[in-house]
Design an enzyme around this catalytic site. Sequence first.
Site, short mmCIF file in Angstrom:
data_model
loop_
_atom_site.label_atom_id
_atom_site.label_comp_id
_atom_site.label_asym_id
_atom_site.label_seq_id
_atom_site.Cartn_x
_atom_site.Cartn_y
_atom_site.Cartn_z
N HIS A 144 0.44 -6.10 -5.59
CA HIS A 144 1.33 -6.13 -4.44
C HIS A 144 2.54 -7.01 -4.70
O HIS A 144 3.66 -6.70 -4.29
CB HIS A 144 0.58 -6.64 -3.20
CG HIS A 144 1.38 -6.55 -1.94
ND1 HIS A 144 2.25 -7.55 -1.53
CD2 HIS A 144 1.47 -5.58 -1.01
CE1 HIS A 144 2.83 -7.20 -0.40
NE2 HIS A 144 2.38 -6.01 -0.05
N HIS A 203 -0.96 1.52 -0.29
CA HIS A 203 -0.18 1.15 -1.47
C HIS A 203 -0.65 1.90 -2.71
O HIS A 203 0.17 2.39 -3.50
CB HIS A 203 -0.26 -0.35 -1.71
CG HIS A 203 0.54 -1.17 -0.73
ND1 HIS A 203 1.84 -0.86 -0.40
CD2 HIS A 203 0.22 -2.27 -0.01
CE1 HIS A 203 2.29 -1.74 0.47
NE2 HIS A 203 1.33 -2.60 0.74
#
Length: 258
Positions: A144, A203
């Site tokens: 991330h 994601h």
Amino acid sequence: MKRVILLVAFGASSVQGRSALQNFDAMVRERLAGLPVRWAYTSLLLRERLTQARQKSDSVVKALNRLTFERFDEVAVQPLQTVGREHAAVCAAAGEVAAGGGIDCRVGMPLLTTAADVQAVARAIVRHLPEQRNPAEDVVFMGHGARYAAVALYEDLACAVRNLDEHVHIGAMNGATGLEKILSALSSNRVWLMPLLSVVGRHALQDMAGEHKASWRSRIEADGRQCVPVLKGIAEYDGFAEIWLGHLEDLVQSFTMG
């Protein structure tokens, strides 16, 4: 003293993601038998979906307030996070509730905290590479990301991994090594793409493996290479789960030591 464990995750809406969290829950209950285990989720969207499904959907503050009401004295809060600003938010929530008095809230460290963690995560990454992968093929991990000082931990991890396998690359969506720099280092026709994320969620499905042109998969393929995404979060691998468990055990021990 009445003690409880609160595990904190971003959350997961998929069957695979929920299963990964349930497996980690089972590992915690086995390793720290006798301590009750509760969960909180940092994703507002996920909490709203859980509420609509009439399932437990506590935020960190709500979970801690509930534990205070149940008269627990000590709460070991362990986030399933890699690194970054979310950990600070969990610490702030714990501090807010603890400031009200009556409960001792302590927060465990994320996956990447110390130099020893960096080496342990590097070993876990190399340990859990795809079995079908040829040793000469590149593997790209997408995290991330982080900001400020935490960015250095990603860079340290990338270096530690390269020392173990020069064809494994660590990148992130935000604030750390991006895909552009990694693309120039790729050498194999087939490239494996894996998430450095606790569970497979938006994601991993969209930013990493999605078919839109901005995804990491599409950008690797646009570079003229075959890309093979592996949709499996790191919480599903024992090597990573053990690091979080170690932080949790240290945290629980800190209550005993005062």
